[in-house]
Scaffold this active site. Structure first.
Site, PDB file in Angstrom:
ATOM      1  N   LYS A  23       0.824  -1.209   0.000  1.00 39.49           N
ATOM      2  CA  LYS A  23       0.000   0.000   0.000  1.00 39.49           C
ATOM      3  C   LYS A  23       0.862   1.265   0.000  1.00 39.49           C
ATOM      4  CE  LYS A  23      -2.561  -2.403  -0.790  1.00 39.49           C
ATOM      5  NZ  LYS A  23      -3.493  -2.474  -1.937  1.00 39.49           N
ATOM      6  N   LYS A  38       0.481  16.895 -13.409  1.00 37.47           N
ATOM      7  CA  LYS A  38      -0.918  16.642 -13.722  1.00 37.47           C
ATOM      8  C   LYS A  38      -1.721  16.660 -12.418  1.00 37.47           C
ATOM      9  CE  LYS A  38       0.401  16.311 -17.868  1.00 37.47           C
ATOM     10  NZ  LYS A  38       0.219  17.501 -18.729  1.00 37.47           N
ATOM     11  N   HIS A  64      -8.984   9.187  -5.833  1.00 35.97           N
ATOM     12  CA  HIS A  64      -7.607   8.707  -5.872  1.00 35.97           C
ATOM     13  C   HIS A  64      -6.925   8.886  -4.513  1.00 35.97           C
ATOM     14  CE1 HIS A  64      -4.002   7.722  -8.326  1.00 35.97           C
ATOM     15  NE2 HIS A  64      -3.380   8.360  -7.354  1.00 35.97           N
ATOM     16  N   HIS A 118      -8.505   6.728  -1.669  1.00 38.37           N
ATOM     17  CA  HIS A 118      -8.163   5.316  -1.840  1.00 38.37           C
ATOM     18  C   HIS A 118      -6.741   5.034  -1.360  1.00 38.37           C
ATOM     19  CE1 HIS A 118      -8.147   1.308  -3.525  1.00 38.37           C
ATOM     20  NE2 HIS A 118      -7.066   1.599  -4.221  1.00 38.37           N
ATOM     21  N   TYR A 170      -2.514  -3.279 -17.374  1.00 35.30           N
ATOM     22  CA  TYR A 170      -3.117  -2.220 -18.194  1.00 35.30           C
ATOM     23  C   TYR A 170      -2.276  -0.948 -18.142  1.00 35.30           C
ATOM     24  CZ  TYR A 170      -6.329   1.271 -19.937  1.00 35.30           C
ATOM     25  OH  TYR A 170      -6.868   2.308 -20.654  1.00 35.30           O
ATOM     26  N   LYS A 183     -10.377  -1.191 -21.224  1.00 39.89           N
ATOM     27  CA  LYS A 183     -10.276  -0.315 -20.059  1.00 39.89           C
ATOM     28  C   LYS A 183     -11.605  -0.147 -19.316  1.00 39.89           C
ATOM     29  CE  LYS A 183     -10.282   3.678 -23.213  1.00 39.89           C
ATOM     30  NZ  LYS A 183     -10.005   2.920 -24.440  1.00 39.89           N
ATOM     31  N   THR A 186     -12.759  -1.137 -14.928  1.00 41.84           N
ATOM     32  CA  THR A 186     -13.562  -0.477 -13.900  1.00 41.84           C
ATOM     33  C   THR A 186     -14.653  -1.419 -13.383  1.00 41.84           C
ATOM     34  OG1 THR A 186     -13.190   1.631 -15.021  1.00 41.84           O
ATOM     35  CG2 THR A 186     -14.903   1.579 -13.344  1.00 41.84           C
ATOM     36  N   GLN A 192     -13.082  -3.816 -11.000  1.00 41.95           N
ATOM     37  CA  GLN A 192     -12.821  -3.219  -9.697  1.00 41.95           C
ATOM     38  C   GLN A 192     -14.095  -3.124  -8.857  1.00 41.95           C
ATOM     39  OE1 GLN A 192     -10.868   0.261 -11.428  1.00 41.95           O
ATOM     40  NE2 GLN A 192      -9.035  -0.225 -10.278  1.00 41.95           N
TER      41      GLN A 192
END
Length: 327
Positions: free
Chosen positions: A96, A111, A119, A122, A159, A176, A180, A183
């Protein structure tokens, strides 16, 4: 006041010493929750405050080779964790921290807008969550969560690695959208497995049932919101793990911008004088000409506009076949 402090300390010692799993004594960061807690806080400060400030006046780093290596290493690491999960609970916890690099690459590539709430939540809370599992309930019922998650990470980092390898590999990552879905399915499996203890007894702490199940439910709804915006509404630019993909894309790439389909000045070569994102009616040196009548300064970017004319629809169909390139 002294009595209150003594009571708090007694409760702390009872939880973190008396209730611990003695098998993890001496393992790195396992003696106390504070190192993990401070690392999580440091991660959030780094990617949201310190990193963006340090990169403000610097050019973005070229990370393509590093990203390919990093994602390949994550694939190998996740595969080993999946195989050894029964004996590798601490290494799952450690993984993690390695995943913090997902966001750090965002910062180094400047970015910052891609560092979404999903994000950061998580990556920011997972080390602390897993610490409690390793400290008190390593093995047994808890391993199902890690087992499913590491398998998803094997697929996910494959990926990301292919996305970082450049445009010629884009044809191989058409799936792609289904990543999702995959997940989201993992979270359904995790909270279903956790909440089965509401109907049976296996001497597993109920607090951890709610802890694991609650996390899975929270992330299921967060990822569902992402999925709705990315695929059902198809109107937002969404980002995950270092790369952006424009409208109606998954956002599951790593470290580079994919310049999405778009044409300017009626050209069919997929190249606009600036970054095209969606479909605009014209572009000239940072100025957009709307249907030949009015102009608007855009600082080199074509804004997204909704044009329902026949010409625009034909242009969209043509744009869909245009190959894209990395920044």
């Amino acid at each position: 006041m002294a009595h209150l402090v003594e009571k708090v300390m007694d409760s702390y010692n009872d939880i973190f010493i008396n209730q611990r799993d003695p098998r993890v004594d001496g393992w790195l960061f396992m003696d106390s929750p504070w190192p993990t807690f401070f690392l999580c806080i440091s991660y959030v400060l780094l990617v949201k405050v310190i990193g963006p400030r340090c990169m403000k006046d610097r050019p973005p780093f070229d990370l393509r080779r590093l990203l390919v290596f990093y994602n390949a290493a994550q694939v190998v690491f996740s595969t080993w964790l999946f195989y050894e999960m029964a004996h590798a609970s601490w290494w799952y916890y450690f993984s993690k921290f390695t995943e913090f690099l997902d966001t750090i690459f965002f910062v180094l590539h400047k970015k910052n807008e891609h560092i979404s709430m999903l994000h950061v939540i998580h990556h920011g809370c997972m080390p602390m969550s897993v610490w409690f599992g390793v400290k008190f309930t390593a093995g047994g019922h808890s391993t199902f969560f890690g087992l499913v998650n590491t398998f998803v990470h094997i697929v996910m980092y494959v990926y990301y690695m292919m996305a970082a390898m450049g445009p010629k590999y884009r044809r191989y990552i058409w799936w792609k959208k289904y990543l999702t879905n995959f997940q989201m399915i993992q979270f359904i499996l995790i909270f279903s497995h956790a909440f089965q203890l509401c109907f049976t007894e296996c001497h597993y702490p109920r607090a951890f049932m709610w802890w694991i199940g609650g996390h899975a439910v929270m992330f299921f709804f967060l990822f569902s919101e992402f999925y709705i915006k990315a695929y059902l509404r198809g109107s937002a630019k969404l980002y995950m793990n270092g790369t952006s993909i424009s409208s109606k894309a998954n956002g599951h790439t790593n470290g580079h911008i994919k310049h999405a389909n778009g044409h300017a000045n009626g050209k069919a070569n997929g190249v606009a004088n600036g970054y095209s994102n969606g479909h605009a009616n014209g572009h000239a040196n940072g100025t957009i000409h709307y249907r030949g009548s009015s102009t608007k300064e855009t600082n080199g970017h074509i804004p997204q506009t909704e044009d329902t004319s026949i010409n625009a629809r034909v242009r969209r169909l043509v744009c869909m076949s245009v190959d894209t390139s990395l920044e």
